[in-house]
Design a protein around this motif. Structure first.
Motif, PDB file in Angstrom:
ATOM      1  N   ASN A  97       0.832  -1.200   0.000  1.00 46.45           N
ATOM      2  CA  ASN A  97       0.000   0.000   0.000  1.00 46.45           C
ATOM      3  C   ASN A  97       0.873   1.259   0.000  1.00 46.45           C
ATOM      4  OD1 ASN A  97      -2.589   1.043  -0.160  1.00 46.45           O
ATOM      5  ND2 ASN A  97      -2.819   1.248   2.055  1.00 46.45           N
ATOM      6  N   ASP A  98       1.912   1.230  -0.805  1.00 45.62           N
ATOM      7  CA  ASP A  98       2.951   2.264  -0.805  1.00 45.62           C
ATOM      8  C   ASP A  98       2.715   3.240  -1.967  1.00 45.62           C
ATOM      9  OD1 ASP A  98       5.227   3.793  -0.824  1.00 45.62           O
ATOM     10  OD2 ASP A  98       6.634   2.114  -0.819  1.00 45.62           O
ATOM     11  N   ALA A  99       2.013   4.321  -1.684  1.00 47.32           N
ATOM     12  CA  ALA A  99       1.706   5.299  -2.732  1.00 47.32           C
ATOM     13  C   ALA A  99       2.952   6.015  -3.216  1.00 47.32           C
ATOM     14  CB  ALA A  99       0.685   6.312  -2.205  1.00 47.32           C
ATOM     15  N   LEU A 100       3.849   6.350  -2.302  1.00 47.49           N
ATOM     16  CA  LEU A 100       5.073   7.061  -2.682  1.00 47.49           C
ATOM     17  C   LEU A 100       5.938   6.190  -3.579  1.00 47.49           C
ATOM     18  CD1 LEU A 100       6.638   9.685  -2.302  1.00 47.49           C
ATOM     19  CD2 LEU A 100       7.790   8.648  -0.334  1.00 47.49           C
ATOM     20  N   GLY A 101       6.067   4.917  -3.209  1.00 45.84           N
ATOM     21  CA  GLY A 101       6.822   3.998  -4.044  1.00 45.84           C
ATOM     22  C   GLY A 101       6.187   3.860  -5.412  1.00 45.84           C
ATOM     23  N   ALA A 102       4.864   3.791  -5.453  1.00 45.46           N
ATOM     24  CA  ALA A 102       4.159   3.655  -6.726  1.00 45.46           C
ATOM     25  C   ALA A 102       4.468   4.835  -7.643  1.00 45.46           C
ATOM     26  CB  ALA A 102       2.663   3.543  -6.488  1.00 45.46           C
ATOM     27  N   GLU A 103       4.542   6.016  -7.082  1.00 40.26           N
ATOM     28  CA  GLU A 103       4.834   7.199  -7.891  1.00 40.26           C
ATOM     29  C   GLU A 103       6.225   7.125  -8.513  1.00 40.26           C
ATOM     30  OE1 GLU A 103       3.833  11.070  -6.351  1.00 40.26           O
ATOM     31  OE2 GLU A 103       2.344  10.225  -4.986  1.00 40.26           O
ATOM     32  N   SER A 104       7.149   6.417  -7.876  1.00 39.44           N
ATOM     33  CA  SER A 104       8.514   6.304  -8.400  1.00 39.44           C
ATOM     34  C   SER A 104       8.564   5.474  -9.681  1.00 39.44           C
ATOM     35  CB  SER A 104       9.442   5.695  -7.345  1.00 39.44           C
ATOM     36  OG  SER A 104       9.153   4.307  -7.153  1.00 39.44           O
ATOM     37  N   ILE A 105       7.496   4.728  -9.963  1.00 40.76           N
ATOM     38  CA  ILE A 105       7.441   3.937 -11.184  1.00 40.76           C
ATOM     39  C   ILE A 105       7.550   4.843 -12.416  1.00 40.76           C
ATOM     40  CG2 ILE A 105       5.873   2.572 -12.639  1.00 40.76           C
ATOM     41  CD1 ILE A 105       7.196   0.880 -10.574  1.00 40.76           C
ATOM     42  N   ALA A 106       7.082   6.070 -12.289  1.00 40.08           N
ATOM     43  CA  ALA A 106       7.141   7.000 -13.416  1.00 40.08           C
ATOM     44  C   ALA A 106       8.580   7.249 -13.847  1.00 40.08           C
ATOM     45  CB  ALA A 106       6.465   8.316 -13.047  1.00 40.08           C
ATOM     46  N   GLU A 107       9.481   7.365 -12.891  1.00 42.02           N
ATOM     47  CA  GLU A 107      10.896   7.584 -13.223  1.00 42.02           C
ATOM     48  C   GLU A 107      11.480   6.361 -13.920  1.00 42.02           C
ATOM     49  OE1 GLU A 107      15.174   8.589 -11.013  1.00 42.02           O
ATOM     50  OE2 GLU A 107      13.292   8.639  -9.880  1.00 42.02           O
ATOM     51  N   ALA A 108      11.137   5.177 -13.425  1.00 41.99           N
ATOM     52  CA  ALA A 108      11.621   3.949 -14.062  1.00 41.99           C
ATOM     53  C   ALA A 108      11.100   3.851 -15.488  1.00 41.99           C
ATOM     54  CB  ALA A 108      11.177   2.735 -13.242  1.00 41.99           C
ATOM     55  N   ASN A 109       9.853   4.262 -15.693  1.00 44.27           N
ATOM     56  CA  ASN A 109       9.276   4.191 -17.029  1.00 44.27           C
ATOM     57  C   ASN A 109       9.947   5.193 -17.975  1.00 44.27           C
ATOM     58  OD1 ASN A 109       7.366   3.138 -18.927  1.00 44.27           O
ATOM     59  ND2 ASN A 109       6.193   5.023 -18.712  1.00 44.27           N
ATOM     60  N   HIS A 110      10.366   6.322 -17.440  1.00 43.10           N
ATOM     61  CA  HIS A 110      11.076   7.306 -18.262  1.00 43.10           C
ATOM     62  C   HIS A 110      12.413   6.731 -18.742  1.00 43.10           C
ATOM     63  CE1 HIS A 110      12.130  11.126 -19.920  1.00 43.10           C
ATOM     64  NE2 HIS A 110      13.171  11.270 -19.130  1.00 43.10           N
ATOM     65  N   LYS A 111      13.108   6.030 -17.851  1.00 42.92           N
ATOM     66  CA  LYS A 111      14.377   5.392 -18.236  1.00 42.92           C
ATOM     67  C   LYS A 111      14.126   4.314 -19.288  1.00 42.92           C
ATOM     68  CE  LYS A 111      16.666   6.225 -13.799  1.00 42.92           C
ATOM     69  NZ  LYS A 111      17.235   5.604 -12.571  1.00 42.92           N
ATOM     70  N   LEU A 112      13.042   3.568 -19.111  1.00 47.27           N
ATOM     71  CA  LEU A 112      12.696   2.544 -20.085  1.00 47.27           C
ATOM     72  C   LEU A 112      12.432   3.186 -21.449  1.00 47.27           C
ATOM     73  CD1 LEU A 112      10.319  -0.429 -19.536  1.00 47.27           C
ATOM     74  CD2 LEU A 112      10.050   0.984 -21.555  1.00 47.27           C
ATOM     75  N   SER A 113      11.757   4.334 -21.438  1.00 50.47           N
ATOM     76  CA  SER A 113      11.463   5.038 -22.690  1.00 50.47           C
ATOM     77  C   SER A 113      12.749   5.430 -23.406  1.00 50.47           C
ATOM     78  CB  SER A 113      10.629   6.294 -22.401  1.00 50.47           C
ATOM     79  OG  SER A 113       9.400   5.965 -21.832  1.00 50.47           O
ATOM     80  N   GLN A 114      13.731   5.863 -22.648  1.00 46.08           N
ATOM     81  CA  GLN A 114      15.011   6.241 -23.245  1.00 46.08           C
ATOM     82  C   GLN A 114      15.701   5.032 -23.867  1.00 46.08           C
ATOM     83  OE1 GLN A 114      16.701   8.037 -19.691  1.00 46.08           O
ATOM     84  NE2 GLN A 114      16.324  10.105 -20.475  1.00 46.08           N
ATOM     85  N   SER A 115      15.626   3.894 -23.190  1.00 43.54           N
ATOM     86  CA  SER A 115      16.229   2.672 -23.724  1.00 43.54           C
ATOM     87  C   SER A 115      15.507   2.223 -24.993  1.00 43.54           C
ATOM     88  CB  SER A 115      16.184   1.559 -22.679  1.00 43.54           C
ATOM     89  OG  SER A 115      16.966   1.897 -21.544  1.00 43.54           O
ATOM     90  N   ALA A 116      14.174   2.318 -24.992  1.00 39.11           N
ATOM     91  CA  ALA A 116      13.405   1.941 -26.170  1.00 39.11           C
ATOM     92  C   ALA A 116      13.718   2.871 -27.338  1.00 39.11           C
ATOM     93  CB  ALA A 116      11.908   1.971 -25.858  1.00 39.11           C
ATOM     94  N   ALA A 117      13.908   4.149 -27.033  1.00 42.98           N
ATOM     95  CA  ALA A 117      14.256   5.117 -28.076  1.00 42.98           C
ATOM     96  C   ALA A 117      15.609   4.780 -28.701  1.00 42.98           C
ATOM     97  CB  ALA A 117      14.271   6.526 -27.497  1.00 42.98           C
ATOM     98  N   LYS A 118      16.541   4.282 -27.887  1.00 40.28           N
ATOM     99  CA  LYS A 118      17.849   3.889 -28.416  1.00 40.28           C
ATOM    100  C   LYS A 118      17.711   2.701 -29.366  1.00 40.28           C
ATOM    101  CE  LYS A 118      22.611   2.819 -27.064  1.00 40.28           C
ATOM    102  NZ  LYS A 118      22.779   1.782 -28.090  1.00 40.28           N
ATOM    103  N   VAL A 119      16.866   1.747 -28.994  1.00 43.95           N
ATOM    104  CA  VAL A 119      16.623   0.612 -29.884  1.00 43.95           C
ATOM    105  C   VAL A 119      16.042   1.097 -31.201  1.00 43.95           C
ATOM    106  CG1 VAL A 119      15.177  -1.433 -30.250  1.00 43.95           C
ATOM    107  CG2 VAL A 119      16.355  -1.117 -28.072  1.00 43.95           C
ATOM    108  N   ARG A 120      15.142   2.052 -31.114  1.00 40.46           N
ATOM    109  CA  ARG A 120      14.547   2.610 -32.332  1.00 40.46           C
ATOM    110  C   ARG A 120      15.627   3.231 -33.216  1.00 40.46           C
ATOM    111  NH1 ARG A 120      12.839   7.145 -34.748  1.00 40.46           N
ATOM    112  NH2 ARG A 120      10.863   7.070 -35.899  1.00 40.46           N
ATOM    113  N   THR A 121      16.479   4.056 -32.624  1.00 42.87           N
ATOM    114  CA  THR A 121      17.547   4.711 -33.388  1.00 42.87           C
ATOM    115  C   THR A 121      18.499   3.696 -34.000  1.00 42.87           C
ATOM    116  OG1 THR A 121      17.455   6.679 -31.967  1.00 42.87           O
ATOM    117  CG2 THR A 121      19.474   6.337 -33.240  1.00 42.87           C
ATOM    118  N   ASP A 122      18.909   2.717 -33.190  1.00 39.29           N
ATOM    119  CA  ASP A 122      19.843   1.705 -33.679  1.00 39.29           C
ATOM    120  C   ASP A 122      19.218   0.857 -34.784  1.00 39.29           C
ATOM    121  OD1 ASP A 122      21.627   2.657 -31.842  1.00 39.29           O
ATOM    122  OD2 ASP A 122      21.385   1.004 -30.414  1.00 39.29           O
ATOM    123  N   SER A 123      17.926   0.573 -34.660  1.00 37.97           N
ATOM    124  CA  SER A 123      17.247  -0.238 -35.674  1.00 37.97           C
ATOM    125  C   SER A 123      17.154   0.511 -37.003  1.00 37.97           C
ATOM    126  CB  SER A 123      15.842  -0.617 -35.189  1.00 37.97           C
ATOM    127  OG  SER A 123      15.900  -1.407 -34.019  1.00 37.97           O
TER     128      SER A 123
END
Length: 224
Positions: A141-167
């Motif tokens: 029931n950790d709302a603060l921890g849940a909000e931190s998922i947004a930062e992890a998703n931003h990092k994931l987006s950057q990694s996905a963008a790199k795959v796009r560029t490399d592809s």
């Protein structure tokens, strides 16, 4: 009556959490099958897809029954509504894992780009960990921890963008890599979408804990 409600709610929580762990494992297996070119492993994922769908249907049915029977209010109602909303998100994550498995089966005899496949393996691990983490935040029931998922998703987006560029660069450099690179783009898109779904669940966790509706995926994390 209250004791019965608490017992059924605990069972509902357990079922939801177990489904989340199953989805996380399925995502990880789907990506690994793609990276390893394991078509048999991908077929197993497709054969087991019904398990996720059946769990979603059972959990949804149980939430409706509990609302009708017990007419919960305030925090109890928020918890049931959170599960009702989030379980459909988990099912959509499972659909993306199924899509990855279908891509693995479809691809045959094409040239590969090892560096990009390695990047996709890392992203797959990131996504699976995000799903596991958001389920842990739900349990705690950790709302603060849940909000931190947004930062992890931003990092994931950057990694996905790199795959796009490399592809795209791979396509430009060697026409023989077009088929493989196109699949890399598709897989990265599936994984990016799963990452967005984890923020959806995180938003419902915040709602469960605080009663507030927030936006953790405002749209700046784009892929194409």
């Amino acid at each position: 009556m209250r004791r019965l409600f608490d017992e059924e709610l605990a069972d509902l929580d357990s079922s939801f959490t177990e489904m989340g762990m199953l989805v996380s494992q399925t995502i990880q297996k789907a990506v690994q099958s793609f990276v390893d070119h394991d078509r048999e492993g991908a077929r197993q994922i497709l054969e087991n897809d019904h398990q996720i769908n059946e769990r979603e249907a059972a959990i949804e049915k149980k939430t409706f029954e509990m609302i009708a029977l017990y007419q919960p209010v305030t925090t109890d109602l928020r918890e049931i509504v959170t599960i009702l909303k989030a379980v459909s998100v988990l099912e959509r994550m499972g659909d993306q894992a199924r899509n990855i498995a279908n891509s693995t089966i479809r691809v045959k005899g094409t040239k590969h780009i090892a560096s990009i496949e390695q990047e996709l393996g890392v992203i797959g691990e990131m996504v699976a960990n995000m799903v596991s983490q958001v389920m842990e935040y739900y349990v705690k029931n950790d709302a603060l921890g849940a909000e931190s998922i947004a930062e992890a998703n931003h990092k994931l987006s950057q990694s996905a963008a790199k795959v796009r560029t490399d592809s795209v660069n791979g396509m430009k450099e060697n026409a023989d890599l077009v088929d493989s690179a196109a699949d890399y783009l598709v897989i990265a898109g599936y994984l990016k979408r799963i990452g967005d779904y984890t923020t959806d669940i995180a938003e419902w966790i915040v709602y469960k804990r605080t009663g507030k509706i927030i936006e953790l995926n405002p749209g700046y994390n784009f892929f194409i």
